[in-house]
Design an enzyme around this catalytic site. Structure first.
Site, PDB file in Angstrom:
ATOM      1  N   ARG A 136      -3.119   5.474  -1.802  1.00 40.45           N
ATOM      2  CA  ARG A 136      -3.683   6.444  -2.730  1.00 40.45           C
ATOM      3  C   ARG A 136      -3.761   5.936  -4.161  1.00 40.45           C
ATOM      4  NH1 ARG A 136      -1.858   9.034   1.493  1.00 40.45           N
ATOM      5  NH2 ARG A 136      -0.370   7.345   1.382  1.00 40.45           N
ATOM      6  N   THR A 137      -2.626   5.471  -4.679  1.00 43.33           N
ATOM      7  CA  THR A 137      -2.567   5.165  -6.118  1.00 43.33           C
ATOM      8  C   THR A 137      -3.509   4.021  -6.470  1.00 43.33           C
ATOM      9  OG1 THR A 137      -0.258   5.843  -6.004  1.00 43.33           O
ATOM     10  CG2 THR A 137      -0.959   4.726  -8.007  1.00 43.33           C
TER      11      THR A 137
ATOM     12  N   LYS B 242       4.790 -18.548  -4.170  1.00 38.04           N
ATOM     13  CA  LYS B 242       5.303 -19.899  -4.452  1.00 38.04           C
ATOM     14  C   LYS B 242       6.443 -19.851  -5.465  1.00 38.04           C
ATOM     15  CE  LYS B 242       0.560 -21.504  -3.952  1.00 38.04           C
ATOM     16  NZ  LYS B 242      -0.628 -21.914  -4.737  1.00 38.04           N
TER      17      LYS B 242
ATOM     18  N   ARG C 209       2.701  -1.461 -10.127  1.00 42.62           N
ATOM     19  CA  ARG C 209       3.657  -0.856  -9.179  1.00 42.62           C
ATOM     20  C   ARG C 209       4.652  -1.940  -8.814  1.00 42.62           C
ATOM     21  NH1 ARG C 209       2.693   2.995  -4.046  1.00 42.62           N
ATOM     22  NH2 ARG C 209       2.405   4.410  -5.797  1.00 42.62           N
TER      23      ARG C 209
ATOM     24  N   HIS D 267       6.854   7.977 -11.529  1.00 40.81           N
ATOM     25  CA  HIS D 267       5.485   7.853 -11.015  1.00 40.81           C
ATOM     26  C   HIS D 267       4.650   8.854 -11.838  1.00 40.81           C
ATOM     27  CE1 HIS D 267       2.169   7.021  -8.522  1.00 40.81           C
ATOM     28  NE2 HIS D 267       2.664   7.245  -7.321  1.00 40.81           N
TER      29      HIS D 267
HETATM   30  N1   CP Z   1       1.547   8.987  -3.662  1.00 37.10           N
HETATM   31  C1   CP Z   1       1.505   7.645  -3.622  1.00 37.10           C
HETATM   32  O1   CP Z   1       1.993   6.964  -4.538  1.00 37.10           O
HETATM   33  O2   CP Z   1       0.888   7.121  -2.523  1.00 37.10           O
HETATM   34  P1   CP Z   1       0.652   5.560  -2.268  1.00 37.10           P
HETATM   35  O3   CP Z   1       2.017   4.932  -2.058  1.00 37.10           O
HETATM   36  O4   CP Z   1      -0.231   5.476  -1.054  1.00 37.10           O
HETATM   37  O5   CP Z   1      -0.006   4.991  -3.493  1.00 37.10           O
END
Ligand code: CP
Length: 317
Positions: free
Chosen positions: A58-59, A86, A108, A136
């Site tokens: 999603r993100t 590496k 992320r 988040h």
């Molecule tokens: N909600 C969310 O962060 O989903 P993903 O891990 O698929 O990005």
């Protein structure tokens, strides 16, 4: 909040006024998404890099779609096919990407605080797309936007968050975000899945979902974050479902107006019954749709307008 924000590392970077402005801007960008050509030139000439050290559906796709709708150029990076394999360090990787010329980086990472460190190393705007158990923030903004668009003002609303709170960055972000917007929050989990520093959280806590479900305006479910669990925190997933899962019996106890939310990915049959996930009051699909417009707003604020120029949004949209 008058000073333009430079990075979005935590929901704590935004006060209520700033959140309100981003949600208002999101509404404009949601309208762009409904056009036959859902694209505006707002970030033409800007380059954004994705730095995803953890998996995402999603993100990542949502940020990519948002950037394309704003006409930004994007630089894709995949840990699995990069020189991280590496032994290249996070700092050297970030410096390498910045040397190619970027205006923003969306990160992320499995380590809490990684985006904060990157923000110290680069001039580009940094957006936290999830760091370990920590934060988040764009998930929280899209959750606020979705909840508000269905329930109106969140002042006095009751958010009930159920599941693996201990390992959840979404829980940490959402407790901050929803309380900032005037909601009260109750956490529901077995003792083993609650964080150690719970006394510092502005929340109520119970182990009994049935005792709070009838007063919930939003029932927010979290999956078991097995990838972050170094030991067994519940006897079995079946037992977790029986004690803390949102099944059809508990779902029927929710008020008629109440929403069922989940950040995804869902594990049907564990934290949520498959039938409940497909009910009209389960708004996971709307959350995903709204995520694109929210991320357009965030990228636009950080790389384009600055919050103080939000009122000029119509000029670019
Ligand atoms: N909600 C969310 O962060 O989903 P993903 O891990 O698929 O990005």
């Amino acid at each position: 909040m008058n000073a333009p924000i430079r990075n979005l590392l935590s929901i704590a970077d935004l006060d209520r006024a700033a959140i309100e402005q981003i949600l208002e801007l999101t509404e404009s960008f949601a309208e762009v998404g409904e056009r036959s050509i859902p694209k505006v030139p707002a970030l033409r000439g800007k380059t954004i890099a994705w730095l995803f050290y953890e998996d995402s559906t999603r993100t990542r796709l949502s940020f990519e779609t948002a950037a394309k709708r704003l006409s930004a150029d994007t630089m894709n990076f995949s840990v699995g096919t990069s020189s991280v394999k590496k032994g290249e360090s996070l700092r050297d990787t970030v410096n390498t990407i910045e040397a190619m010329g970027i205006d923003g980086v969306v990160v992320r990472h499995g380590d809490a605080g990684a985006p904060h460190r990157i923000a110290e190393w680069v001039d580009a705007a940094v957006v936290n797309a999830g760091d370990g158990w920590n934060q988040h923030p764009t998930q929280s903004l899209l959750d606020l936007y979705t909840a508000r668009s269905r329930l109106g003002d969140l002042d006095g609303r009751h958010l009930v968050v159920v599941g693996d709170i201990k390992h959840s960055r979404v829980a940490r972000s959402n407790v901050m975000a929803f309380t900032e917007m005037g909601a009260r929050v109750t956490l529901v989990a077995p003792r083993t899945l609650l964080p150690a520093d719970l006394d510092q959280w502005p929340v109520g806590v119970t182990h009994d979902l049935d005792s709070v479900i009838e007063s919930a305006d939003i029932c927010y479910l979290l999956r078991m974050q097995l990838e972050r669990q170094e030991q067994a925190y519940v006897p079995t997933l079946r037992e977790f479902h029986t004690e803390w899962g949102l099944d059809t019996r508990r779902s029927a106890m929710l008020p008629d107006h109440a929403l069922i939310m989940h950040p995804g990915p869902m594990n049907r049959g564990v934290e949520i019954d498959g039938l409940v996930a497909d009910q009209p009051n389960s708004v996971m699909t709307q959350q995903v749709t709204n995520g694109v417009a929210v991320r357009m707003a965030v990228l636009y604020v950080l790389l384009g307008s600055g919050l103080d120029l939000v009122d000029q949004r119509l000029a670019v949209a």
